[in-house]
Design a protein around this motif. Structure first.
Motif, PDB file in Angstrom:
ATOM      1  N   GLY A 136       0.801  -1.224   0.000  1.00  0.00           N
ATOM      2  CA  GLY A 136       0.000   0.000   0.000  1.00  0.00           C
ATOM      3  C   GLY A 136       0.830   1.269   0.000  1.00  0.00           C
ATOM      4  O   GLY A 136       0.286   2.371  -0.023  1.00  0.00           O
ATOM      5  N   SER A 137       2.168   1.134   0.040  1.00  0.00           N
ATOM      6  CA  SER A 137       3.035   2.314  -0.015  1.00  0.00           C
ATOM      7  C   SER A 137       2.891   3.015  -1.367  1.00  0.00           C
ATOM      8  O   SER A 137       2.560   2.396  -2.378  1.00  0.00           O
ATOM      9  CB  SER A 137       4.493   1.919   0.206  1.00  0.00           C
ATOM     10  N   TRP A 138       3.170   4.313  -1.350  1.00  0.00           N
ATOM     11  CA  TRP A 138       2.972   5.148  -2.542  1.00  0.00           C
ATOM     12  C   TRP A 138       4.289   5.370  -3.280  1.00  0.00           C
ATOM     13  O   TRP A 138       5.324   5.649  -2.673  1.00  0.00           O
ATOM     14  CB  TRP A 138       2.377   6.501  -2.137  1.00  0.00           C
ATOM     15  N   PHE A 139       4.217   5.269  -4.626  1.00  0.00           N
ATOM     16  CA  PHE A 139       5.370   5.497  -5.496  1.00  0.00           C
ATOM     17  C   PHE A 139       4.933   6.364  -6.678  1.00  0.00           C
ATOM     18  O   PHE A 139       3.756   6.420  -7.016  1.00  0.00           O
ATOM     19  CB  PHE A 139       5.935   4.169  -5.998  1.00  0.00           C
ATOM     20  N   LYS A 181      12.150   9.254  -7.684  1.00  0.00           N
ATOM     21  CA  LYS A 181      11.196  10.357  -7.468  1.00  0.00           C
ATOM     22  C   LYS A 181      10.160  10.006  -6.403  1.00  0.00           C
ATOM     23  O   LYS A 181       9.170  10.715  -6.254  1.00  0.00           O
ATOM     24  CB  LYS A 181      10.474  10.686  -8.778  1.00  0.00           C
ATOM     25  N   SER A 182      10.390   8.907  -5.682  1.00  0.00           N
ATOM     26  CA  SER A 182       9.366   8.367  -4.783  1.00  0.00           C
ATOM     27  C   SER A 182       9.691   8.532  -3.300  1.00  0.00           C
ATOM     28  O   SER A 182       9.227   7.756  -2.466  1.00  0.00           O
ATOM     29  CB  SER A 182       9.125   6.887  -5.110  1.00  0.00           C
ATOM     30  N   GLY A 183      10.483   9.541  -2.962  1.00  0.00           N
ATOM     31  CA  GLY A 183      10.709   9.863  -1.558  1.00  0.00           C
ATOM     32  C   GLY A 183      11.368   8.742  -0.779  1.00  0.00           C
ATOM     33  O   GLY A 183      12.202   7.990  -1.298  1.00  0.00           O
ATOM     34  N   ALA A 184      10.963   8.624   0.495  1.00  0.00           N
ATOM     35  CA  ALA A 184      11.602   7.676   1.411  1.00  0.00           C
ATOM     36  C   ALA A 184      11.422   6.228   0.961  1.00  0.00           C
ATOM     37  O   ALA A 184      12.350   5.415   1.074  1.00  0.00           O
ATOM     38  CB  ALA A 184      11.041   7.858   2.819  1.00  0.00           C
ATOM     39  N   MET A 185      10.247   5.889   0.435  1.00  0.00           N
ATOM     40  CA  MET A 185      10.016   4.512   0.014  1.00  0.00           C
ATOM     41  C   MET A 185      10.851   4.161  -1.219  1.00  0.00           C
ATOM     42  O   MET A 185      11.367   3.051  -1.349  1.00  0.00           O
ATOM     43  CB  MET A 185       8.525   4.274  -0.265  1.00  0.00           C
TER      44      MET A 185
END
Length: 196
Positions: A136-139, A181-185
């Motif tokens: 469910g993490s966002w990318f 471009k997906s931050g910490a994840m």
């Protein structure tokens, strides 16, 4: 560790290099087959068209070099699609056929293409690439073509239809989103790849 970013002359080369350096590693951008063949980790970035990237690979005699790689290889966005058997783009283009699944135009229905922006990635099995990342993490995505769900799919996303967000066959991994471009994840996923 010898980390190589394939120089596909696309727009996201520097951002991937900077993301890797932010994690404490050095990376070389090159399209020299002799250097690439010595890689401990190889990243295949891609933004643009399937025909252009395949022309680059054949021009630099990299198609066979990539197929023979035994180190971990990570294809990103179009770089993931390079691993496929065939792309729907531009009336059809033969790809490297490392993962023998075609890449198809997303059936987005009324949703605009390209699929641009943040979307969730879902998975139900552990994988070395997903260590410390919750389902469910966002990318971040920017694409119009994707692998359908197939036996190499390890994570999915949905944009009107479900598609492969991550695939793996042996030492070859592909992510349809942009980890850089997906931050910490995204950083975590790149770190996981570099630690394989």
């Amino acid at each position: 560790m010898n980390i190589i970013i394939l120089n596909t002359q696309c727009a996201n080369l520097l951002s991937i290099k900077l993301s890797i350096e932010h994690l404490g590693y050095n990376a070389i951008i090159t399209n020299d087959p002799n250097i690439i063949s010595t890689a401990d980790k190889l990243l295949l970035p891609g933004v643009g068209s399937a025909s252009e990237i395949m022309q680059q690979l054949y021009k630099n005699q990299l198609n066979e070099v990539i197929k023979k790689m035994t180190c971990p290889v990570l294809g990103i966005c179009l770089g993931m699609q390079v691993l496929s058997s065939f792309s729907d783009e531009s009336y059809g283009i033969d790809m490297l056929d490392i993962i023998s699944v075609p890449v198809l135009l997303l059936d987005s229905h009324d949703l605009p293409l390209p699929h641009t922006g943040w979307n969730q990635v879902h998975f139900d099995k552990n994988n070395v690439l997903l260590k410390g990342i919750q389902t469910g993490s966002w990318f971040y995505y920017l694409h119009s073509y994707a692998y359908p769900i197939n036996k190499y799919t390890i994570a999915t996303s949905c944009y009107n239809v479900h598609f492969s967000a991550i695939v793996q066959k042996n030492n070859f991994f592909g992510v349809q989103f942009h980890p850089e471009k997906s931050g910490a994840m995204g950083s975590k996923l790149l770190s996981n790849f570099l630690e394989i």
